[in-house]
Scaffold this motif. Structure first.
Motif, PDB file in Angstrom:
ATOM      1  N   LEU A 197      -0.313  -8.918  -9.260  1.00 55.11           N
ATOM      2  CA  LEU A 197       0.841  -8.204 -10.102  1.00 55.11           C
ATOM      3  C   LEU A 197       1.114  -8.839 -11.452  1.00 55.11           C
ATOM      4  N   LEU A 198       1.348  -9.744 -11.478  1.00 56.26           N
ATOM      5  CA  LEU A 198       1.914 -10.302 -13.250  1.00 56.26           C
ATOM      6  C   LEU A 198       0.654 -10.318 -13.957  1.00 56.26           C
ATOM      7  N   SER A 199      -0.916 -10.060 -13.587  1.00 49.96           N
ATOM      8  CA  SER A 199      -2.044  -9.674 -14.190  1.00 49.96           C
ATOM      9  C   SER A 199      -2.066  -7.755 -14.434  1.00 49.96           C
ATOM     10  N   HIS A 200      -1.826  -7.393 -13.417  1.00 46.70           N
ATOM     11  CA  HIS A 200      -1.532  -5.721 -13.686  1.00 46.70           C
ATOM     12  C   HIS A 200      -0.447  -5.463 -13.201  1.00 46.70           C
ATOM     13  N   PRO A 201       0.266  -5.403 -15.110  1.00 50.18           N
ATOM     14  CA  PRO A 201       1.288  -4.618 -15.043  1.00 50.18           C
ATOM     15  C   PRO A 201       2.010  -3.291 -14.063  1.00 50.18           C
ATOM     16  N   GLU A 202       1.036  -2.514 -14.023  1.00 49.77           N
ATOM     17  CA  GLU A 202       1.214  -0.660 -14.294  1.00 49.77           C
ATOM     18  C   GLU A 202       1.200  -1.184 -12.819  1.00 49.77           C
ATOM     19  N   GLN A 203       1.541  -1.652 -11.409  1.00 52.50           N
ATOM     20  CA  GLN A 203       0.848  -1.785 -10.184  1.00 52.50           C
ATOM     21  C   GLN A 203       2.390  -3.016 -10.054  1.00 52.50           C
ATOM     22  N   LEU A 204       3.022  -3.413 -11.588  1.00 52.43           N
ATOM     23  CA  LEU A 204       4.392  -4.257 -11.004  1.00 52.43           C
ATOM     24  C   LEU A 204       5.706  -3.323 -10.633  1.00 52.43           C
ATOM     25  N   VAL A 205       5.163  -2.504 -12.070  1.00 52.90           N
ATOM     26  CA  VAL A 205       6.076  -1.830 -12.081  1.00 52.90           C
ATOM     27  C   VAL A 205       6.541  -0.387 -10.755  1.00 52.90           C
ATOM     28  N   VAL A 206       5.078   0.070 -10.798  1.00 53.02           N
ATOM     29  CA  VAL A 206       5.285   1.160  -8.741  1.00 53.02           C
ATOM     30  C   VAL A 206       6.227  -0.320  -8.026  1.00 53.02           C
ATOM     31  N   LEU A 207       6.018  -0.881  -7.374  1.00 52.05           N
ATOM     32  CA  LEU A 207       6.473  -1.938  -6.745  1.00 52.05           C
ATOM     33  C   LEU A 207       8.074  -2.104  -7.015  1.00 52.05           C
ATOM     34  N   ARG A 208       7.990  -2.857  -8.568  1.00 50.82           N
ATOM     35  CA  ARG A 208       9.751  -2.782  -8.977  1.00 50.82           C
ATOM     36  C   ARG A 208      10.319  -1.734  -8.398  1.00 50.82           C
ATOM     37  N   GLU A 209      10.214  -0.658  -8.329  1.00 50.40           N
ATOM     38  CA  GLU A 209      10.571   0.497  -8.927  1.00 50.40           C
ATOM     39  C   GLU A 209      10.737   1.133  -7.050  1.00 50.40           C
ATOM     40  N   ASP A 210       9.671   0.822  -6.605  1.00 51.49           N
ATOM     41  CA  ASP A 210      10.672   1.342  -5.136  1.00 51.49           C
ATOM     42  C   ASP A 210      10.290  -0.346  -3.936  1.00 51.49           C
ATOM     43  N   PRO A 211      10.787  -1.196  -4.586  1.00 51.63           N
ATOM     44  CA  PRO A 211      10.749  -2.350  -2.963  1.00 51.63           C
ATOM     45  C   PRO A 211      10.574  -2.030  -1.717  1.00 51.63           C
ATOM     46  N   SER A 212      10.408  -0.559  -1.269  1.00 52.75           N
ATOM     47  CA  SER A 212      10.137  -0.277   0.086  1.00 52.75           C
ATOM     48  C   SER A 212       8.205  -0.709   0.283  1.00 52.75           C
ATOM     49  N   LEU A 213       8.334  -0.331  -0.940  1.00 52.61           N
ATOM     50  CA  LEU A 213       6.676  -0.562  -0.991  1.00 52.61           C
ATOM     51  C   LEU A 213       5.935  -1.885  -0.456  1.00 52.61           C
ATOM     52  N   MET A 214       7.442  -2.533  -0.598  1.00 50.21           N
ATOM     53  CA  MET A 214       6.949  -4.073  -0.203  1.00 50.21           C
ATOM     54  C   MET A 214       5.821  -4.639   0.810  1.00 50.21           C
ATOM     55  N   PRO A 215       6.026  -3.998   2.177  1.00 48.76           N
ATOM     56  CA  PRO A 215       5.162  -4.091   3.617  1.00 48.76           C
ATOM     57  C   PRO A 215       4.088  -3.674   2.911  1.00 48.76           C
ATOM     58  N   ARG A 216       3.922  -2.316   2.706  1.00 47.09           N
ATOM     59  CA  ARG A 216       2.654  -1.954   2.647  1.00 47.09           C
ATOM     60  C   ARG A 216       1.874  -2.891   1.766  1.00 47.09           C
ATOM     61  N   ALA A 217       2.442  -3.271   0.671  1.00 44.86           N
ATOM     62  CA  ALA A 217       1.872  -4.446  -0.642  1.00 44.86           C
ATOM     63  C   ALA A 217       1.674  -5.158   0.106  1.00 44.86           C
ATOM     64  N   VAL A 218       2.293  -6.216   0.306  1.00 47.77           N
ATOM     65  CA  VAL A 218       1.948  -7.248   1.267  1.00 47.77           C
ATOM     66  C   VAL A 218       0.491  -7.653   1.728  1.00 47.77           C
ATOM     67  N   GLU A 219       0.497  -6.095   2.540  1.00 49.05           N
ATOM     68  CA  GLU A 219      -1.158  -6.185   3.616  1.00 49.05           C
ATOM     69  C   GLU A 219      -2.053  -5.927   2.425  1.00 49.05           C
ATOM     70  N   GLU A 220      -1.445  -4.632   1.570  1.00 50.40           N
ATOM     71  CA  GLU A 220      -2.629  -4.191   0.327  1.00 50.40           C
ATOM     72  C   GLU A 220      -3.426  -5.751  -0.229  1.00 50.40           C
TER      73      GLU A 220
END
Length: 434
Positions: free
Chosen positions: A286-309
């Protein structure tokens, strides 16, 4: 592959109720006459520097050439490996391929520790099914969700301490966050007293390393601590896993004995290190791909799906625990004799274009469900603690990003932070600026 990660297959989560997946179908492979002409089976030397540097690319090229690869390394003969998702999933659920004691590197331990070394991972058939039936309710997704409030303060305490570990503005998240969190969660889960937990953290650091004299030396202390924890909970039941398992009794009156309870704690110590590698890999990505980090910071509800991905994309398991054929079998026209090992290339299967749309694209919005990654294995040996690992990873990343909004990855010299391990994708350091 570390000693801890060789035990992943049988220590994490579950379905909502029992944690035991539906009965698997035997591996369905074409008859030899139906197999199309294919190039020769790719040969992969696990000591090849390219495998160490980018296993996803190496295993991925093999997958596109053939459904099988042949792996080799000093110390063991060639081993067949299934490279594609559907076939890997079938292999992991095929009763003709069993995990045995030969699947693991067992430490040389004192005689009184030997009875506790044979964990559930080494069992199959009715013996394995009995233990799964008794322990899986304690590892359900519901129970893991209820355990979340007890993980959150463990995460908070480690995050509180992070600034104090910084040197010249940099702190290594592996020894100061990801690894101690894994053991703190296990201690909380089984009811290890606070006064003993620093010692258990030291055990965790030792277990996370490769097999060696330090690992062997740590085993008696872990076993003795587990024995004491079981004895204490028999006398003074609490709100923890051991108390639940001591109270648990099957309808037929079956229950776990003390050896089985202590062995389960040892098993948790081994396999419980896996979330540490997943968390570290996820943070680095995530720290190496800031565009993905921005998406996750803007919508923390994505975290369970992010853990799977994240588990699909950069999970620590590259190769499954080897399975041994219980009879002569043919895989895609290639004979596998009784007693020969076969593994699944999880790293290749989780990026198989036959199973995933855009498999080489990290996608936080990837739909959940079928076909599902194989980061927690499949079949009878599906990771018993997967639900707990998911919750632990979710809490750790969520709170880390919330607490340190300016968190940034400090890149070490090329290759310095990644272990040279063809079976486990893991870091040896994760330097960040808070």
């Amino acid at each position: 592959m570390t000693a801890a990660d060789r035990h992943l297959d049988d220590t994490s989560a579950s379905t909502e109720t029992s944690g035991i997946p539906s009965a698997p179908e035997p591996l369905d492979v074409p008859e030899p006459s139906d197999v199309p002409e294919t190039p020769e089976i790719p040969e992969i030397a696990l000591t090849d520097p390219e495998v160490m540097r980018d296993p996803f690319a190496v295993y991925g090229r093999a997958r596109e050439r053939s459904p099988l690869a042949r792996l080799s390394a000093p110390g063991f003969g060639p081993m067949l490996a299934v490279t594609r998702h559907e076939d890997a999933k079938a292999l992991l659920g095929d009763p003709r391929f069993e995990i045995t004691a030969g699947s693991f590197m067992r430490p040389d331990v004192p005689e009184d520790c030997v009875p506790y070394m044979r964990t559930m991972s080494e069992m199959d058939g009715t013996e394995h099914a009995r233990l799964r039936r008794l322990v899986s309710p304690a590892f359900s997704a519901r129970r893991a969700a209820r355990f979340r409030p007890r993980i959150e303060p463990l995460v908070a305490r480690l995050l509180d301490a992070l600034p104090g570990h910084a040197e010249n503005g940099t702190v290594d998240l592996l020894p100061h966050f990801a690894r101690p969190l894994a053991m703190d969660v296990i201690c909380e889960l089984v009811g290890i007293p606070q006064s003993d937990r620093m010692r258990w953290r030291e055990y965790g650091l030792t277990v996370a390393s490769v097999m060696g004299p330090e690992f062997t030396a740590a085993v008696p202390g872990i076993i003795e601590g587990a024995r004491a924890a079981v004895a204490r909970r028999r006398e003074e039941p609490g709100d923890d896993l051991l108390s639940d398992l001591i109270r648990a009794q099957a309808e037929d009156g079956d229950r776990l004995d003390d050896v089985e309870l202590v062995t389960l704690v040892w098993h948790l110590v081994l396999a419980g290190q896996t979330p540490a590698n997943l968390i570290a890999n996820a943070v680095e990505f995530l720290l190496s791909h800031p565009e993905q980090l921005v998406v996750l910071r803007e919508d923390p509800s994505l975290m369970p799906r992010a853990v799977e991905e994240l588990t699909r994309w950069c999970g620590p398991v590259l190769l499954s625990i080897p399975r041994y054929a219980t009879e002569d079998v043919e895989l895609f026209g290639v004979p596998v004799r009784k007693g020969e090992p076969v593994t699944a290339v999880v790293a290749a299967a989780n990026r198989d274009p036959r199973a995933f749309d855009g498999p080489d694209r990290f996608d936080l919005t990837r739909p959940a469900g079928s076909p599902g990654h194989l980061g927690f294995a499949h079949g009878a040996h599906f990771c018993l603690g997967a639900s707990l690992a998911r919750v632990q990873t979710d809490v750790a990343i969520t709170e880390l990003l919330r607490r340190f909004p300016d968190l940034a990855f400090v890149r070490p010299e090329e290759g310095a932070g990644r272990a040279l391990d063809p079976g486990t994708w893991r870091l040896v350091s994760l330097p960040v600026a808070l």
